[in-house]
Scaffold this motif. Structure first.
Motif, PDB file in Angstrom:
ATOM      1  N   GLN A  39       0.839  -1.198   0.000  1.00 25.43           N
ATOM      2  CA  GLN A  39       0.000   0.000   0.000  1.00 25.43           C
ATOM      3  C   GLN A  39       0.876   1.252   0.000  1.00 25.43           C
ATOM      4  O   GLN A  39       1.811   1.366   0.796  1.00 25.43           O
ATOM      5  CB  GLN A  39      -0.926  -0.032   1.205  1.00 25.43           C
ATOM      6  N   THR A  40       0.560   2.151  -0.925  1.00 25.33           N
ATOM      7  CA  THR A  40       1.283   3.416  -1.052  1.00 25.33           C
ATOM      8  C   THR A  40       0.271   4.548  -1.209  1.00 25.33           C
ATOM      9  O   THR A  40      -0.932   4.304  -1.246  1.00 25.33           O
ATOM     10  CB  THR A  40       2.207   3.408  -2.293  1.00 25.33           C
ATOM     11  N   GLU A  41       0.760   5.747  -1.346  1.00 31.01           N
ATOM     12  CA  GLU A  41      -0.125   6.886  -1.592  1.00 31.01           C
ATOM     13  C   GLU A  41      -0.885   6.692  -2.902  1.00 31.01           C
ATOM     14  O   GLU A  41      -2.014   7.143  -3.039  1.00 31.01           O
ATOM     15  CB  GLU A  41       0.705   8.172  -1.657  1.00 31.01           C
ATOM     16  N   SER A  42      -0.281   5.988  -3.849  1.00 33.65           N
ATOM     17  CA  SER A  42      -0.892   5.790  -5.168  1.00 33.65           C
ATOM     18  C   SER A  42      -1.942   4.694  -5.207  1.00 33.65           C
ATOM     19  O   SER A  42      -2.885   4.764  -5.980  1.00 33.65           O
ATOM     20  CB  SER A  42       0.185   5.455  -6.201  1.00 33.65           C
ATOM     21  N   THR A  43      -1.757   3.638  -4.409  1.00 31.41           N
ATOM     22  CA  THR A  43      -2.672   2.500  -4.479  1.00 31.41           C
ATOM     23  C   THR A  43      -2.665   1.700  -3.181  1.00 31.41           C
ATOM     24  O   THR A  43      -1.641   1.607  -2.510  1.00 31.41           O
ATOM     25  CB  THR A  43      -2.332   1.558  -5.656  1.00 31.41           C
ATOM     26  N   THR A  44      -3.815   1.144  -2.873  1.00 34.37           N
ATOM     27  CA  THR A  44      -3.918   0.212  -1.744  1.00 34.37           C
ATOM     28  C   THR A  44      -4.478  -1.128  -2.200  1.00 34.37           C
ATOM     29  O   THR A  44      -4.619  -2.041  -1.397  1.00 34.37           O
ATOM     30  CB  THR A  44      -4.827   0.769  -0.624  1.00 34.37           C
ATOM     31  N   THR A  45      -4.796  -1.227  -3.492  1.00 30.74           N
ATOM     32  CA  THR A  45      -5.484  -2.418  -3.985  1.00 30.74           C
ATOM     33  C   THR A  45      -4.746  -3.149  -5.102  1.00 30.74           C
ATOM     34  O   THR A  45      -5.290  -4.066  -5.693  1.00 30.74           O
ATOM     35  CB  THR A  45      -6.883  -2.050  -4.505  1.00 30.74           C
ATOM     36  N   THR A  46      -3.514  -2.764  -5.396  1.00 29.76           N
ATOM     37  CA  THR A  46      -2.755  -3.432  -6.450  1.00 29.76           C
ATOM     38  C   THR A  46      -1.952  -4.578  -5.834  1.00 29.76           C
ATOM     39  O   THR A  46      -1.084  -4.340  -4.992  1.00 29.76           O
ATOM     40  CB  THR A  46      -1.802  -2.436  -7.149  1.00 29.76           C
ATOM     41  N   PRO A  47      -2.222  -5.806  -6.257  1.00 27.76           N
ATOM     42  CA  PRO A  47      -1.502  -6.934  -5.671  1.00 27.76           C
ATOM     43  C   PRO A  47      -0.082  -7.060  -6.216  1.00 27.76           C
ATOM     44  O   PRO A  47       0.231  -6.593  -7.315  1.00 27.76           O
ATOM     45  CB  PRO A  47      -2.342  -8.144  -6.079  1.00 27.76           C
ATOM     46  N   ALA A  48       0.748  -7.698  -5.427  1.00 23.91           N
ATOM     47  CA  ALA A  48       2.114  -8.043  -5.826  1.00 23.91           C
ATOM     48  C   ALA A  48       2.347  -9.497  -5.441  1.00 23.91           C
ATOM     49  O   ALA A  48       1.694 -10.025  -4.538  1.00 23.91           O
ATOM     50  CB  ALA A  48       3.127  -7.143  -5.134  1.00 23.91           C
ATOM     51  N   ALA A  49       3.270 -10.122  -6.135  1.00 24.02           N
ATOM     52  CA  ALA A  49       3.641 -11.506  -5.821  1.00 24.02           C
ATOM     53  C   ALA A  49       5.150 -11.615  -5.871  1.00 24.02           C
ATOM     54  O   ALA A  49       5.801 -11.000  -6.721  1.00 24.02           O
ATOM     55  CB  ALA A  49       3.005 -12.467  -6.817  1.00 24.02           C
ATOM     56  N   GLU A  50       5.701 -12.381  -4.948  1.00 28.11           N
ATOM     57  CA  GLU A  50       7.130 -12.683  -4.953  1.00 28.11           C
ATOM     58  C   GLU A  50       7.305 -14.183  -4.810  1.00 28.11           C
ATOM     59  O   GLU A  50       6.641 -14.818  -3.991  1.00 28.11           O
ATOM     60  CB  GLU A  50       7.843 -11.989  -3.789  1.00 28.11           C
ATOM     61  N   PHE A  51       8.205 -14.715  -5.611  1.00 30.53           N
ATOM     62  CA  PHE A  51       8.539 -16.132  -5.550  1.00 30.53           C
ATOM     63  C   PHE A  51      10.018 -16.240  -5.212  1.00 30.53           C
ATOM     64  O   PHE A  51      10.868 -15.763  -5.969  1.00 30.53           O
ATOM     65  CB  PHE A  51       8.235 -16.808  -6.883  1.00 30.53           C
ATOM     66  N   PHE A  52      10.315 -16.808  -4.064  1.00 31.94           N
ATOM     67  CA  PHE A  52      11.679 -16.887  -3.540  1.00 31.94           C
ATOM     68  C   PHE A  52      12.221 -18.304  -3.620  1.00 31.94           C
ATOM     69  O   PHE A  52      11.480 -19.267  -3.424  1.00 31.94           O
ATOM     70  CB  PHE A  52      11.705 -16.489  -2.061  1.00 31.94           C
ATOM     71  N   THR A  53      13.525 -18.404  -3.835  1.00 29.60           N
ATOM     72  CA  THR A  53      14.246 -19.663  -3.687  1.00 29.60           C
ATOM     73  C   THR A  53      15.324 -19.432  -2.643  1.00 29.60           C
ATOM     74  O   THR A  53      16.115 -18.487  -2.756  1.00 29.60           O
ATOM     75  CB  THR A  53      14.885 -20.115  -5.013  1.00 29.60           C
ATOM     76  N   VAL A  54      15.327 -20.272  -1.619  1.00 29.98           N
ATOM     77  CA  VAL A  54      16.298 -20.172  -0.536  1.00 29.98           C
ATOM     78  C   VAL A  54      17.339 -21.273  -0.715  1.00 29.98           C
ATOM     79  O   VAL A  54      16.986 -22.439  -0.933  1.00 29.98           O
ATOM     80  CB  VAL A  54      15.603 -20.294   0.838  1.00 29.98           C
ATOM     81  N   LYS A  55      18.617 -20.876  -0.652  1.00 32.69           N
ATOM     82  CA  LYS A  55      19.729 -21.824  -0.745  1.00 32.69           C
ATOM     83  C   LYS A  55      20.728 -21.507   0.352  1.00 32.69           C
ATOM     84  O   LYS A  55      21.067 -20.342   0.567  1.00 32.69           O
ATOM     85  CB  LYS A  55      20.420 -21.730  -2.099  1.00 32.69           C
ATOM     86  N   ASP A  56      21.182 -22.516   1.035  1.00 33.15           N
ATOM     87  CA  ASP A  56      22.195 -22.349   2.081  1.00 33.15           C
ATOM     88  C   ASP A  56      21.812 -21.291   3.108  1.00 33.15           C
ATOM     89  O   ASP A  56      22.643 -20.505   3.553  1.00 33.15           O
ATOM     90  CB  ASP A  56      23.561 -22.021   1.463  1.00 33.15           C
ATOM     91  N   GLY A  57      20.528 -21.242   3.465  1.00 30.41           N
ATOM     92  CA  GLY A  57      20.076 -20.347   4.517  1.00 30.41           C
ATOM     93  C   GLY A  57      19.928 -18.893   4.130  1.00 30.41           C
ATOM     94  O   GLY A  57      19.782 -18.026   5.003  1.00 30.41           O
ATOM     95  N   LYS A  58      19.953 -18.573   2.830  1.00 31.02           N
ATOM     96  CA  LYS A  58      19.788 -17.189   2.361  1.00 31.02           C
ATOM     97  C   LYS A  58      18.858 -17.182   1.146  1.00 31.02           C
ATOM     98  O   LYS A  58      18.766 -18.151   0.404  1.00 31.02           O
ATOM     99  CB  LYS A  58      21.133 -16.583   1.936  1.00 31.02           C
ATOM    100  N   ILE A  59      18.200 -16.061   0.926  1.00 31.93           N
ATOM    101  CA  ILE A  59      17.376 -15.896  -0.266  1.00 31.93           C
ATOM    102  C   ILE A  59      18.331 -15.715  -1.445  1.00 31.93           C
ATOM    103  O   ILE A  59      19.096 -14.740  -1.494  1.00 31.93           O
ATOM    104  CB  ILE A  59      16.427 -14.693  -0.130  1.00 31.93           C
ATOM    105  N   ALA A  60      18.285 -16.662  -2.380  1.00 28.10           N
ATOM    106  CA  ALA A  60      19.216 -16.668  -3.508  1.00 28.10           C
ATOM    107  C   ALA A  60      18.577 -16.159  -4.795  1.00 28.10           C
ATOM    108  O   ALA A  60      19.275 -15.626  -5.659  1.00 28.10           O
ATOM    109  CB  ALA A  60      19.767 -18.072  -3.727  1.00 28.10           C
ATOM    110  N   GLU A  61      17.267 -16.348  -4.921  1.00 29.66           N
ATOM    111  CA  GLU A  61      16.570 -15.928  -6.132  1.00 29.66           C
ATOM    112  C   GLU A  61      15.209 -15.355  -5.758  1.00 29.66           C
ATOM    113  O   GLU A  61      14.566 -15.818  -4.823  1.00 29.66           O
ATOM    114  CB  GLU A  61      16.359 -17.112  -7.075  1.00 29.66           C
ATOM    115  N   SER A  62      14.793 -14.370  -6.540  1.00 31.12           N
ATOM    116  CA  SER A  62      13.483 -13.765  -6.345  1.00 31.12           C
ATOM    117  C   SER A  62      12.902 -13.419  -7.705  1.00 31.12           C
ATOM    118  O   SER A  62      13.615 -12.908  -8.571  1.00 31.12           O
ATOM    119  CB  SER A  62      13.595 -12.501  -5.500  1.00 31.12           C
ATOM    120  N   VAL A  63      11.646 -13.721  -7.876  1.00 32.73           N
ATOM    121  CA  VAL A  63      10.886 -13.244  -9.028  1.00 32.73           C
ATOM    122  C   VAL A  63       9.775 -12.384  -8.435  1.00 32.73           C
ATOM    123  O   VAL A  63       8.993 -12.855  -7.611  1.00 32.73           O
ATOM    124  CB  VAL A  63      10.297 -14.407  -9.862  1.00 32.73           C
ATOM    125  N   LEU A  64       9.743 -11.133  -8.829  1.00 33.09           N
ATOM    126  CA  LEU A  64       8.814 -10.154  -8.277  1.00 33.09           C
ATOM    127  C   LEU A  64       7.859  -9.725  -9.378  1.00 33.09           C
ATOM    128  O   LEU A  64       8.301  -9.306 -10.457  1.00 33.09           O
ATOM    129  CB  LEU A  64       9.596  -8.956  -7.743  1.00 33.09           C
TER     130      LEU A  64
END
Length: 119
Positions: free
Chosen positions: A81-106
């Protein structure tokens, strides 16, 4: 010593950056993270930090919709939610390797987060 599951790590990351603590969020991210986002591919923690750090101050709230986990792969769906929008969805897909976030698709609609239209 207890280590976080991939899901717990991603949730800590998400809570940190959406609360404005980008440096804490980066503690959960691999140095060589890759991120695909609308209009940009990011490589490395410094680029990722700049990208997230540029958006985090614009947040006025966050609304969670859904989560999905499959081992080291986690998807979060939410409303940044920002000043511009409160209804626009977002999605993130994470891959965790060796205890850290290694990849993200936003995924989000960039135009919805632009400056508010003037009447």
């Amino acid at each position: 010593m207890t280590t976080d599951t991939a899901y717990e790590l991603v949730k800590k990351y998400h809570h940190a950056w959406t609360s404005g603590n980008v440096e804490r969020a980066m503690s959960y991210v691999a140095d060589d993270i890759t991120c695909r986002a609308p209009g940009v591919d990011l490589n490395g923690k410094d680029s990722y930090r700049a990208f997230i750090g540029g958006f985090a101050p614009m947040l006025t709230g966050i609304g969670d919709i859904a989560e999905f986990t499959d081992g080291d792969r986690i998807a979060l769906f939410y409303y940044p939610q920002t000043e511009s929008t409160t209804t626009t969805p977002a999605a993130e897909f994470f891959t965790v390797k060796d205890g850290k976030i290694a990849e993200s698709v936003l995924i989000f609609d960039r135009l919805s987060y632009g400056p508010p239209e003037q009447d």
